[in-house]
Scaffold this motif. Sequence first.
Motif, PDB file in Angstrom:
ATOM      1  N   ARG A   1       0.782  18.094  -9.404  1.00  0.00           N
ATOM      2  CA  ARG A   1       0.740  16.774  -8.766  1.00  0.00           C
ATOM      3  C   ARG A   1       1.676  16.720  -7.568  1.00  0.00           C
ATOM      4  N   ARG A   2       2.879  17.309  -7.747  1.00  0.00           N
ATOM      5  CA  ARG A   2       3.861  17.312  -6.660  1.00  0.00           C
ATOM      6  C   ARG A   2       3.280  18.068  -5.467  1.00  0.00           C
ATOM      7  N   ASN A   3       2.678  19.223  -5.723  1.00  0.00           N
ATOM      8  CA  ASN A   3       2.094  20.010  -4.645  1.00  0.00           C
ATOM      9  C   ASN A   3       0.969  19.270  -3.956  1.00  0.00           C
ATOM     10  N   ALA A   4       0.165  18.565  -4.768  1.00  0.00           N
ATOM     11  CA  ALA A   4      -0.946  17.820  -4.183  1.00  0.00           C
ATOM     12  C   ALA A   4      -0.411  16.735  -3.256  1.00  0.00           C
ATOM     13  N   ARG A   5       0.671  16.103  -3.696  1.00  0.00           N
ATOM     14  CA  ARG A   5       1.272  15.049  -2.878  1.00  0.00           C
ATOM     15  C   ARG A   5       1.801  15.618  -1.573  1.00  0.00           C
ATOM     16  N   LEU A   6       2.410  16.802  -1.680  1.00  0.00           N
ATOM     17  CA  LEU A   6       2.978  17.421  -0.486  1.00  0.00           C
ATOM     18  C   LEU A   6       1.914  18.141   0.346  1.00  0.00           C
TER      19      LEU A   6
ATOM     20  N   LYS B   1     -11.149  24.781  -8.452  1.00  0.00           N
ATOM     21  CA  LYS B   1     -11.866  23.645  -7.861  1.00  0.00           C
ATOM     22  C   LYS B   1     -11.946  22.458  -8.819  1.00  0.00           C
ATOM     23  N   LEU B   2     -11.573  22.685 -10.064  1.00  0.00           N
ATOM     24  CA  LEU B   2     -11.595  21.574 -11.018  1.00  0.00           C
ATOM     25  C   LEU B   2     -10.362  20.694 -10.813  1.00  0.00           C
ATOM     26  N   ASP B   3     -10.427  19.486 -11.343  1.00  0.00           N
ATOM     27  CA  ASP B   3      -9.219  18.651 -11.368  1.00  0.00           C
ATOM     28  C   ASP B   3      -8.211  19.337 -12.280  1.00  0.00           C
ATOM     29  N   ASP B   4      -6.930  19.062 -12.026  1.00  0.00           N
ATOM     30  CA  ASP B   4      -5.880  19.708 -12.817  1.00  0.00           C
ATOM     31  C   ASP B   4      -6.071  19.471 -14.315  1.00  0.00           C
ATOM     32  N   ASP B   5      -6.407  18.226 -14.677  1.00  0.00           N
ATOM     33  CA  ASP B   5      -6.554  17.900 -16.101  1.00  0.00           C
ATOM     34  C   ASP B   5      -7.720  18.660 -16.734  1.00  0.00           C
ATOM     35  N   GLN B   6      -8.800  18.766 -15.970  1.00  0.00           N
ATOM     36  CA  GLN B   6      -9.970  19.496 -16.474  1.00  0.00           C
ATOM     37  C   GLN B   6      -9.651  20.976 -16.625  1.00  0.00           C
ATOM     38  N   ARG B   7      -8.940  21.502 -15.637  1.00  0.00           N
ATOM     39  CA  ARG B   7      -8.603  22.922 -15.667  1.00  0.00           C
ATOM     40  C   ARG B   7      -7.722  23.232 -16.876  1.00  0.00           C
TER      41      ARG B   7
END
Lengths: 148, 201
Positions: free
Chosen positions: B92-97, B148-154
Amino acid sequence: MTCRNYKELMMGYLDNELDDEQRKVLEEHLASCSECSKELEQFKQLKRITDEVTLVEPEDRIWEEYWGSIYNRIERGIGWILFSVAAILLIIYAGFKAIEELIRDPAVGIILKAGLLALVAGLAILFVSILRERLYFRKRERYKDVRR
Amino acid sequence: MRSQTNITIDDAALVEQCKSGDSDAMERLILRYQNRVYNAILKICANPHDAAELTQDTFVKVIENIDKFRGRSSFYTWVFRIAVNLTLNYCRRNARLGIRSLDAEKNHHDWQATTLLKQFLTNGRSPDPALVAQNKELCRLAVKALMKLDDDQRAVVVLRDIESMNYAQIADVLDIELGTLKSRLSRARCKLRDVLETMVK
Protein backbone atom coordinates in the motif's frame (compact mmCIF):
# COMPACT_ATOMS: atom_id res chain seq x y z
CA MET A 1 -28.70 -21.32 -8.90
CA THR A 2 -27.12 -19.71 -11.95
CA CYS A 3 -23.80 -20.76 -13.47
CA ARG A 4 -22.11 -17.83 -11.76
CA ASN A 5 -22.98 -19.25 -8.37
CA TYR A 6 -21.18 -22.45 -9.19
CA LYS A 7 -17.85 -20.69 -9.45
CA GLU A 8 -17.17 -20.76 -5.72
CA LEU A 9 -18.09 -24.43 -5.66
CA MET A 10 -15.63 -24.98 -8.48
CA MET A 11 -12.88 -23.32 -6.44
CA GLY A 12 -13.74 -25.48 -3.47
CA TYR A 13 -13.66 -28.50 -5.75
CA LEU A 14 -10.17 -27.62 -7.01
CA ASP A 15 -8.92 -26.95 -3.51
CA ASN A 16 -10.46 -30.06 -2.01
CA GLU A 17 -12.67 -28.03 0.31
CA LEU A 18 -16.10 -29.44 -0.57
CA ASP A 19 -18.13 -31.81 1.53
CA ASP A 20 -19.91 -34.73 -0.14
CA GLU A 21 -23.17 -32.82 -0.47
CA GLN A 22 -21.56 -29.84 -2.23
CA ARG A 23 -19.51 -32.08 -4.46
CA LYS A 24 -22.66 -33.88 -5.57
CA VAL A 25 -24.43 -30.62 -6.34
CA LEU A 26 -21.51 -29.45 -8.46
CA GLU A 27 -21.02 -32.73 -10.27
CA GLU A 28 -24.71 -32.89 -11.18
CA HIS A 29 -24.51 -29.40 -12.59
CA LEU A 30 -21.31 -30.14 -14.52
CA ALA A 31 -22.92 -33.16 -16.12
CA SER A 32 -25.66 -30.98 -17.56
CA CYS A 33 -23.69 -27.79 -18.34
CA SER A 34 -20.87 -27.96 -20.86
CA GLU A 35 -19.98 -24.28 -20.30
CA CYS A 36 -19.20 -24.86 -16.66
CA SER A 37 -17.32 -28.10 -17.20
CA LYS A 38 -15.19 -26.33 -19.79
CA GLU A 39 -14.56 -23.56 -17.33
CA LEU A 40 -13.57 -26.02 -14.62
CA GLU A 41 -10.98 -27.51 -16.99
CA GLN A 42 -9.57 -24.03 -17.51
CA PHE A 43 -9.33 -23.45 -13.79
CA LYS A 44 -7.63 -26.81 -13.34
CA GLN A 45 -4.97 -25.75 -15.82
CA LEU A 46 -4.67 -22.37 -14.16
CA LYS A 47 -4.17 -24.00 -10.81
CA ARG A 48 -1.41 -26.15 -12.25
CA ILE A 49 0.35 -22.98 -13.35
CA THR A 50 0.03 -21.29 -9.99
CA ASP A 51 1.09 -24.52 -8.28
CA GLU A 52 4.21 -24.55 -10.46
CA VAL A 53 5.28 -21.13 -9.25
CA THR A 54 5.89 -22.61 -5.81
CA LEU A 55 9.08 -22.54 -3.91
CA VAL A 56 12.04 -20.68 -5.25
CA GLU A 57 14.77 -21.39 -2.70
CA PRO A 58 16.21 -18.10 -1.55
CA GLU A 59 19.94 -17.75 -2.02
CA ASP A 60 21.92 -18.66 1.09
CA ARG A 61 23.43 -15.21 1.02
CA ILE A 62 20.11 -13.91 2.40
CA TRP A 63 20.42 -15.92 5.58
CA GLU A 64 24.16 -15.45 6.05
CA GLU A 65 24.11 -12.44 8.30
CA TYR A 66 20.49 -12.92 9.14
CA TRP A 67 20.70 -14.08 12.71
CA GLY A 68 23.26 -11.48 13.57
CA SER A 69 21.06 -8.72 12.27
CA ILE A 70 17.86 -9.95 13.91
CA TYR A 71 19.45 -9.88 17.33
CA ASN A 72 21.37 -6.74 16.49
CA ARG A 73 18.13 -4.98 15.77
CA ILE A 74 16.58 -6.04 19.03
CA GLU A 75 19.71 -5.31 21.04
CA ARG A 76 20.16 -2.01 19.31
CA GLY A 77 16.72 -0.91 20.41
CA ILE A 78 17.70 -1.48 24.04
CA GLY A 79 21.19 -0.11 23.41
CA TRP A 80 19.85 3.13 22.02
CA ILE A 81 17.60 3.71 25.02
CA LEU A 82 20.45 3.15 27.51
CA PHE A 83 22.79 5.27 25.42
CA SER A 84 20.32 8.14 25.21
CA VAL A 85 19.50 8.16 28.90
CA ALA A 86 23.16 7.96 29.93
CA ALA A 87 24.28 10.60 27.46
CA ILE A 88 21.56 13.00 28.55
CA LEU A 89 22.42 12.52 32.24
CA LEU A 90 26.15 13.02 31.62
CA ILE A 91 25.65 16.16 29.59
CA ILE A 92 23.29 17.58 32.20
CA TYR A 93 25.88 16.79 34.85
CA ALA A 94 28.66 18.50 32.87
CA GLY A 95 26.44 21.51 32.26
CA PHE A 96 25.54 21.64 35.93
CA LYS A 97 29.23 21.54 36.89
CA ALA A 98 29.89 24.46 34.53
CA ILE A 99 27.28 26.65 36.20
CA GLU A 100 27.63 25.20 39.71
CA GLU A 101 29.10 28.38 41.20
CA LEU A 102 26.25 30.46 39.88
CA ILE A 103 23.71 28.02 41.28
CA ARG A 104 25.34 28.00 44.71
CA ASP A 105 25.58 31.79 44.83
CA PRO A 106 22.76 32.94 47.13
CA ALA A 107 22.74 36.34 45.43
CA VAL A 108 21.42 34.90 42.13
CA GLY A 109 17.61 34.73 41.87
CA ILE A 110 15.83 31.38 41.94
CA ILE A 111 14.13 31.98 38.60
CA LEU A 112 17.46 32.51 36.86
CA LYS A 113 18.80 29.31 38.41
CA ALA A 114 15.79 27.29 37.29
CA GLY A 115 16.03 28.80 33.83
CA LEU A 116 19.69 27.88 33.52
CA LEU A 117 19.06 24.32 34.66
CA ALA A 118 16.19 23.91 32.20
CA LEU A 119 18.40 25.32 29.45
CA VAL A 120 21.12 22.77 30.20
CA ALA A 121 18.65 19.89 30.30
CA GLY A 122 16.97 20.99 27.06
CA LEU A 123 20.27 21.30 25.24
CA ALA A 124 21.33 17.86 26.41
CA ILE A 125 18.15 16.20 25.17
CA LEU A 126 18.25 18.03 21.84
CA PHE A 127 21.88 17.14 21.29
CA VAL A 128 21.36 13.44 21.93
CA SER A 129 18.19 13.36 19.85
CA ILE A 130 19.85 14.95 16.82
CA LEU A 131 22.91 12.75 17.18
CA ARG A 132 20.71 9.68 17.21
CA GLU A 133 18.79 10.75 14.19
CA ARG A 134 22.01 11.44 12.31
CA LEU A 135 23.46 8.02 13.08
CA TYR A 136 20.18 6.26 12.38
CA PHE A 137 19.56 7.78 9.00
CA ARG A 138 23.12 7.29 7.87
CA LYS A 139 22.69 3.60 8.50
CA ARG A 140 19.22 3.36 6.96
CA GLU A 141 19.75 5.45 3.88
CA ARG A 142 19.99 2.97 1.05
CA TYR A 143 21.42 5.40 -1.46
CA LYS A 144 24.08 6.92 0.76
CA ASP A 145 26.83 5.65 -1.54
CA VAL A 146 25.21 7.07 -4.65
CA ARG A 147 26.77 10.32 -5.70
CA ARG A 148 24.20 12.95 -6.47
CA MET B 1 18.07 -40.65 17.66
CA ARG B 2 18.07 -37.29 19.35
CA SER B 3 17.70 -35.44 16.10
CA GLN B 4 14.78 -37.71 15.24
CA THR B 5 12.84 -36.60 18.26
CA ASN B 6 13.86 -33.01 17.66
CA ILE B 7 12.21 -32.98 14.28
CA THR B 8 8.90 -34.12 15.68
CA ILE B 9 8.66 -31.50 18.41
CA ASP B 10 5.67 -29.46 17.41
CA ASP B 11 5.36 -25.71 17.23
CA ALA B 12 3.30 -25.38 20.40
CA ALA B 13 6.00 -27.10 22.48
CA LEU B 14 8.69 -24.91 20.95
CA VAL B 15 6.62 -21.80 21.63
CA GLU B 16 6.34 -22.80 25.29
CA GLN B 17 10.12 -23.25 25.42
CA CYS B 18 10.58 -19.81 23.87
CA LYS B 19 8.37 -18.24 26.49
CA SER B 20 10.50 -19.75 29.20
CA GLY B 21 13.48 -18.02 27.65
CA ASP B 22 15.00 -20.73 25.50
CA SER B 23 16.55 -18.94 22.52
CA ASP B 24 17.43 -22.21 20.78
CA ALA B 25 13.74 -22.97 20.52
CA MET B 26 13.13 -19.62 18.86
CA GLU B 27 15.96 -20.27 16.46
CA ARG B 28 14.44 -23.58 15.50
CA LEU B 29 11.01 -22.08 14.95
CA ILE B 30 12.50 -19.45 12.68
CA LEU B 31 14.59 -21.95 10.74
CA ARG B 32 11.44 -24.00 10.27
CA TYR B 33 9.53 -21.16 8.63
CA GLN B 34 11.98 -18.63 7.24
CA ASN B 35 12.13 -20.00 3.68
CA ARG B 36 8.38 -20.36 3.39
CA VAL B 37 7.70 -16.94 4.85
CA TYR B 38 10.28 -15.40 2.54
CA ASN B 39 8.79 -17.17 -0.44
CA ALA B 40 5.23 -16.06 0.30
CA ILE B 41 6.36 -12.47 0.91
CA LEU B 42 8.39 -12.50 -2.30
CA LYS B 43 5.41 -13.69 -4.32
CA ILE B 44 3.24 -10.94 -2.89
CA CYS B 45 5.71 -8.04 -3.16
CA ALA B 46 7.88 -9.24 -6.09
CA ASN B 47 11.05 -7.57 -4.88
CA PRO B 48 13.76 -9.91 -3.55
CA HIS B 49 15.60 -7.24 -1.56
CA ASP B 50 12.50 -5.93 0.16
CA ALA B 51 11.21 -9.48 0.68
CA ALA B 52 14.36 -10.29 2.65
CA GLU B 53 13.89 -7.19 4.75
CA LEU B 54 10.19 -7.88 5.32
CA THR B 55 11.05 -11.45 6.38
CA GLN B 56 13.43 -10.04 8.90
CA ASP B 57 10.84 -7.54 10.14
CA THR B 58 8.43 -10.46 10.53
CA PHE B 59 10.74 -12.44 12.79
CA VAL B 60 11.79 -9.40 14.79
CA LYS B 61 8.07 -8.95 15.52
CA VAL B 62 7.70 -12.63 16.32
CA ILE B 63 10.57 -12.49 18.83
CA GLU B 64 9.27 -9.30 20.40
CA ASN B 65 5.69 -10.52 20.69
CA ILE B 66 6.04 -14.21 21.42
CA ASP B 67 5.10 -13.55 25.06
CA LYS B 68 1.79 -12.10 23.93
CA PHE B 69 1.02 -15.06 21.68
CA ARG B 70 -1.90 -16.80 23.38
CA GLY B 71 -2.21 -19.80 21.09
CA ARG B 72 -5.76 -19.00 19.98
CA SER B 73 -4.56 -19.68 16.45
CA SER B 74 -1.62 -21.86 15.51
CA PHE B 75 1.89 -20.42 15.58
CA TYR B 76 2.05 -21.11 11.85
CA THR B 77 -0.92 -18.90 10.94
CA TRP B 78 0.20 -16.30 13.49
CA VAL B 79 3.60 -15.93 11.80
CA PHE B 80 2.00 -15.68 8.39
CA ARG B 81 -0.52 -13.13 9.65
CA ILE B 82 2.36 -10.91 10.77
CA ALA B 83 4.20 -11.47 7.49
CA VAL B 84 1.18 -10.84 5.25
CA ASN B 85 0.12 -7.73 7.17
CA LEU B 86 3.61 -6.25 6.92
CA THR B 87 3.77 -7.08 3.23
CA LEU B 88 0.33 -5.67 2.39
CA ASN B 89 1.20 -2.47 4.27
CA TYR B 90 4.41 -2.29 2.27
CA CYS B 91 2.45 -2.73 -0.99
CA ARG B 92 0.00 0.00 0.00
CA ARG B 93 2.84 2.37 0.90
CA ASN B 94 4.52 1.70 -2.45
CA ALA B 95 1.27 2.21 -4.30
CA ARG B 96 0.82 5.54 -2.57
CA LEU B 97 4.34 6.57 -3.46
CA GLY B 98 3.78 5.38 -7.02
CA ILE B 99 6.61 2.83 -6.87
CA ARG B 100 6.22 -0.11 -9.20
CA SER B 101 8.46 -3.02 -9.72
CA LEU B 102 10.61 -2.50 -12.82
CA ASP B 103 10.06 -6.09 -13.72
CA ALA B 104 6.35 -5.52 -14.17
CA GLU B 105 7.07 -3.03 -16.95
CA LYS B 106 8.92 -5.40 -19.24
CA ASN B 107 6.71 -6.55 -22.03
CA HIS B 108 8.91 -8.99 -23.83
CA HIS B 109 8.06 -12.63 -23.23
CA ASP B 110 10.11 -15.64 -24.06
CA TRP B 111 8.60 -17.37 -27.09
CA GLN B 112 8.96 -20.86 -25.61
CA ALA B 113 7.28 -19.81 -22.38
CA THR B 114 4.38 -18.22 -24.21
CA THR B 115 3.89 -21.37 -26.27
CA LEU B 116 3.98 -23.46 -23.14
CA LEU B 117 1.48 -21.15 -21.51
CA LYS B 118 -0.76 -21.41 -24.54
CA GLN B 119 -0.62 -25.20 -24.35
CA PHE B 120 -1.51 -24.93 -20.72
CA LEU B 121 -4.51 -22.73 -21.23
CA THR B 122 -6.00 -24.57 -24.16
CA ASN B 123 -7.79 -27.68 -23.08
CA GLY B 124 -5.72 -30.00 -25.21
CA ARG B 125 -2.92 -32.24 -24.14
CA SER B 126 -1.03 -30.97 -21.09
CA PRO B 127 2.65 -30.36 -21.57
CA ASP B 128 5.26 -32.54 -19.92
CA PRO B 129 5.39 -31.61 -16.20
CA ALA B 130 9.21 -31.88 -16.13
CA LEU B 131 9.43 -29.35 -18.93
CA VAL B 132 7.13 -27.02 -17.04
CA ALA B 133 9.11 -27.31 -13.81
CA GLN B 134 12.33 -26.47 -15.62
CA ASN B 135 10.96 -23.47 -17.34
CA LYS B 136 11.88 -20.49 -15.23
CA GLU B 137 10.42 -18.20 -17.81
CA LEU B 138 6.98 -19.70 -17.35
CA CYS B 139 7.30 -19.08 -13.61
CA ARG B 140 8.31 -15.52 -14.33
CA LEU B 141 5.25 -15.08 -16.56
CA ALA B 142 3.00 -16.51 -13.89
CA VAL B 143 4.50 -14.23 -11.24
CA LYS B 144 4.01 -11.29 -13.58
CA ALA B 145 0.39 -12.25 -14.07
CA LEU B 146 0.01 -12.51 -10.30
CA MET B 147 1.32 -8.96 -9.98
CA LYS B 148 -1.63 -7.72 -12.03
CA LEU B 149 -4.04 -8.79 -9.31
CA ASP B 150 -5.03 -6.54 -6.43
CA ASP B 151 -2.78 -7.03 -3.42
CA ASP B 152 -5.56 -8.68 -1.41
CA GLN B 153 -6.40 -11.08 -4.22
CA ARG B 154 -2.76 -11.94 -4.75
CA ALA B 155 -2.30 -12.71 -1.07
CA VAL B 156 -5.16 -15.20 -1.25
CA VAL B 157 -3.75 -17.00 -4.30
CA VAL B 158 -0.25 -17.09 -2.83
CA LEU B 159 -1.41 -18.53 0.48
CA ARG B 160 -3.61 -21.11 -1.25
CA ASP B 161 -1.56 -22.32 -4.23
CA ILE B 162 1.98 -21.45 -3.26
CA GLU B 163 1.88 -21.93 0.51
CA SER B 164 -0.83 -24.65 0.23
CA MET B 165 -2.89 -23.47 3.18
CA ASN B 166 -6.47 -24.66 3.55
CA TYR B 167 -9.37 -22.20 3.57
CA ALA B 168 -9.67 -22.08 7.35
CA GLN B 169 -6.00 -21.21 7.72
CA ILE B 170 -6.13 -18.48 5.07
CA ALA B 171 -9.23 -16.95 6.65
CA ASP B 172 -7.35 -16.97 9.96
CA VAL B 173 -4.23 -15.37 8.50
CA LEU B 174 -6.16 -12.62 6.72
CA ASP B 175 -8.72 -12.28 9.51
CA ILE B 176 -11.68 -12.51 7.11
CA GLU B 177 -14.85 -14.59 6.95
CA LEU B 178 -14.81 -17.87 5.06
CA GLY B 179 -17.42 -16.54 2.63
CA THR B 180 -15.33 -13.45 1.88
CA LEU B 181 -12.35 -15.67 1.25
CA LYS B 182 -14.24 -17.90 -1.15
CA SER B 183 -15.53 -15.05 -3.27
CA ARG B 184 -12.15 -13.29 -3.20
CA LEU B 185 -10.38 -16.44 -4.35
CA SER B 186 -12.88 -17.00 -7.12
CA ARG B 187 -12.54 -13.39 -8.33
CA ALA B 188 -8.76 -13.62 -8.12
CA ARG B 189 -8.59 -16.75 -10.23
CA CYS B 190 -10.99 -15.38 -12.85
CA LYS B 191 -8.86 -12.28 -13.18
CA LEU B 192 -5.67 -14.33 -13.30
CA ARG B 193 -7.12 -16.42 -16.09
CA ASP B 194 -8.03 -13.30 -18.07
CA VAL B 195 -4.57 -11.79 -17.54
CA LEU B 196 -2.82 -14.95 -18.72
CA GLU B 197 -5.09 -15.20 -21.72
CA THR B 198 -4.23 -11.68 -22.83
CA MET B 199 -0.54 -12.51 -22.38
CA VAL B 200 -0.63 -15.30 -24.95
CA LYS B 201 -2.77 -13.42 -27.45
